[in-house]
Enzyme design. Structure first.
Site, mmCIF file in Angstrom:
data_model
loop_
_atom_site.group_PDB
_atom_site.id
_atom_site.type_symbol
_atom_site.label_atom_id
_atom_site.label_comp_id
_atom_site.label_asym_id
_atom_site.label_seq_id
_atom_site.Cartn_x
_atom_site.Cartn_y
_atom_site.Cartn_z
ATOM 1 N N TYR A 57 12.274 25.144 2.826
ATOM 2 C CA TYR A 57 11.684 24.071 2.023
ATOM 3 C C TYR A 57 12.205 24.168 0.589
ATOM 4 O O TYR A 57 11.928 25.140 -0.124
ATOM 5 C CB TYR A 57 10.165 24.143 2.021
ATOM 6 N N SER A 208 2.657 17.006 10.420
ATOM 7 C CA SER A 208 2.892 15.575 10.238
ATOM 8 C C SER A 208 1.804 14.685 10.835
ATOM 9 O O SER A 208 2.092 13.746 11.583
ATOM 10 C CB SER A 208 4.261 15.172 10.816
ATOM 11 N N PRO A 209 0.526 14.902 10.490
ATOM 12 C CA PRO A 209 -0.526 14.003 10.990
ATOM 13 C C PRO A 209 -0.368 12.584 10.460
ATOM 14 O O PRO A 209 -0.851 11.638 11.083
ATOM 15 C CB PRO A 209 -1.817 14.649 10.484
ATOM 16 N N LEU A 210 0.308 12.426 9.313
ATOM 17 C CA LEU A 210 0.542 11.093 8.760
ATOM 18 C C LEU A 210 1.883 10.517 9.201
ATOM 19 O O LEU A 210 2.344 9.515 8.644
ATOM 20 C CB LEU A 210 0.487 11.123 7.231
ATOM 21 N N ALA A 211 2.493 11.122 10.226
ATOM 22 C CA ALA A 211 3.769 10.626 10.751
ATOM 23 C C ALA A 211 4.797 10.481 9.633
ATOM 24 O O ALA A 211 5.394 9.432 9.433
ATOM 25 C CB ALA A 211 3.579 9.307 11.494
ATOM 26 N N GLY A 213 4.287 10.230 6.587
ATOM 27 C CA GLY A 213 3.853 9.272 5.579
ATOM 28 C C GLY A 213 3.698 7.860 6.093
ATOM 29 O O GLY A 213 3.167 6.993 5.385
ATOM 30 N N LEU A 215 1.689 6.786 8.203
ATOM 31 C CA LEU A 215 0.276 6.467 8.357
ATOM 32 C C LEU A 215 -0.492 6.627 7.046
ATOM 33 O O LEU A 215 -1.704 6.811 7.051
ATOM 34 C CB LEU A 215 -0.346 7.356 9.443
ATOM 35 N N GLY A 217 -0.899 4.249 5.002
ATOM 36 C CA GLY A 217 -1.552 2.971 4.746
ATOM 37 C C GLY A 217 -0.758 2.036 3.864
ATOM 38 O O GLY A 217 -1.131 0.865 3.708
ATOM 39 N N LYS A 218 0.369 2.514 3.324
ATOM 40 C CA LYS A 218 1.130 1.649 2.415
ATOM 41 C C LYS A 218 2.269 0.914 3.112
ATOM 42 O O LYS A 218 2.941 0.093 2.489
ATOM 43 C CB LYS A 218 1.677 2.458 1.237
#
Length: 351
Positions: A57, A208-211, A213, A215, A217-218
């Site tokens: 990272y 990666s629960p937000l895929a 980013g 998910l 919402g934007k």
């Protein structure tokens, strides 16, 4: 918020149901070290005791930041990092060989400014290295006290099974955890990886629960997408509405936004709560870049999803379905190496 803790597989280590991921600390995300340290401290103050990073990272910068943040608080934290990806030019500076891992762990310990790593994970499979070689050096590191336990990350189910069989045959310690991608849009691991991990009593920390980013919402149908910043800059093809396949993701995300609104939550809160419903999952990695993102994701940690909501999710994205390939940086050599999927021309005649 009162935090409950879960056993990390059968290691005896207790961890929070959400883990602070630090991939966005450093050059690829938040370049302000002091701000990143504040985010870590805020997560710890919220009851999160699990922090995940990796040597690759931002080329080690994330580990340096985490080391700064944990100064004086190291004993409070279950610290995880990873090894595999190249860390510099030239051969033998990556992979899962004994030669590399004994060097890489020392580098991680130095950057993290710690004497031990609680969970050391093999970031991806390495077809050029015998799994017995990798398990052997990890076992040595446990005996030396440099790591407490070891696991794998984004391993296919068959590779996990093979590793356990080798551990049994060779009387070696085994992988105690797996770290797979898992989200509302990427449910493929429900078919095999999660059942296998549960069968072997492995702890599971999902990423990666937000895929990536998507998910957050934007990203909405018809809305312009900035492909030059944030997660979209790292993998533009996942966010570009002109790329085939992204329409299905946009449509699913739009329906999930409506579902989240209907139960009084935001899409990120729904997304962060979802993986923890699966009985194989121990902890969900949240990877904020800013304090505001951390606050939003921590709210999702308090959300409980009922059966009606889960049934509605299943209708939008059926169980076991991936709406995109969740691992953007690695492919099995069986797919990428032509020699492994095409017979030489002289051997192709039908018999």
């Amino acid at each position: 918020m009162t935090m409950s803790y879960r056993s990390l597989g059968r290691t005896g280590i207790e961890v929070s149901p959400h883990c602070l991921g630090t991939m966005m600390f450093g050059a690829v995300g938040n370049k302000d070290h002091d701000d990143c340290v504040r985010i870590v401290h805020a997560a710890l103050d919220a009851g999160i005791n699990f922090v995940d990073t990796a040597d690759m990272y931002s080329a080690g910068e994330s580990e340096v930041i985490v080391g700064k943040a944990l100064a004086g608080r190291r004993d409070e934290v279950v610290l995880a990092t990873k090894v595999h990806f190249p860390m510099g030019e030239g051969p033998n500076r990556g992979g899962n060989s004994r030669r590399w891992i004994v060097r890489a762990v020392e580098d991680s310990l130095r950057r993290l400014d710690t004497d031990w790593i609680d969970l050391y994970q093999v970031h991806r499979p390495d077809p050029s290295t015998d799994i017995e070689e990798t398990l052997g050096v990890l076992a040595d590191l446990v005996r030396e006290g440099k790591i407490r336990a070891f696991g794998c990350s984004t391993f296919p189910a068959e590779e996990i099974v093979e590793a356990h069989h080798v551990s049994e045959r060779r009387a070696l310690p085994r992988f105690r955890t797996e770290q797979p991608p898992y989200s509302l849009l990427a449910r493929g691991v429900e078919r095999d990886v999660l059942p296998v991990a549960r069968r072997y009593g492995m702890g599971v920390l999902t990423w990666s629960p937000l895929a990536s980013g998507f998910l957050s919402g934007k990203y909405r149908p018809g809305a312009p997408v900035d492909l030059t910043s944030g997660r979209a800059a790292l993998t533009p093809a996942r966010f570009d509405p002109e790329v085939p396949g992204n329409r299905a993701k946009l449509e699913a995300a739009e329906r999930l936004i409506e579902l989240a609104d209907g139960i009084g939550h935001t899409l990120p809160e729904l997304a962060v709560a979802f993986p923890l419903v699966h009985p194989a999952v121990t902890s969900v990695i949240i990877g904020p870049r800013t304090m505001e993102q951390l606050d939003s994701l921590v709210k999702g940690a308090a959300v409980t999803l009922d059966d009606a909501t889960l049934d509605a999710i299943d209708e939008i994205v059926p169980p076991g379905t991936n709406l995109y390939h969740p691992d953007g940086v690695w492919r099995p050599t069986g797919l990428t190496d032509l020699a492994q999927r095409r017979r030489p021309p002289g051997e192709r005649a039908a018999r």
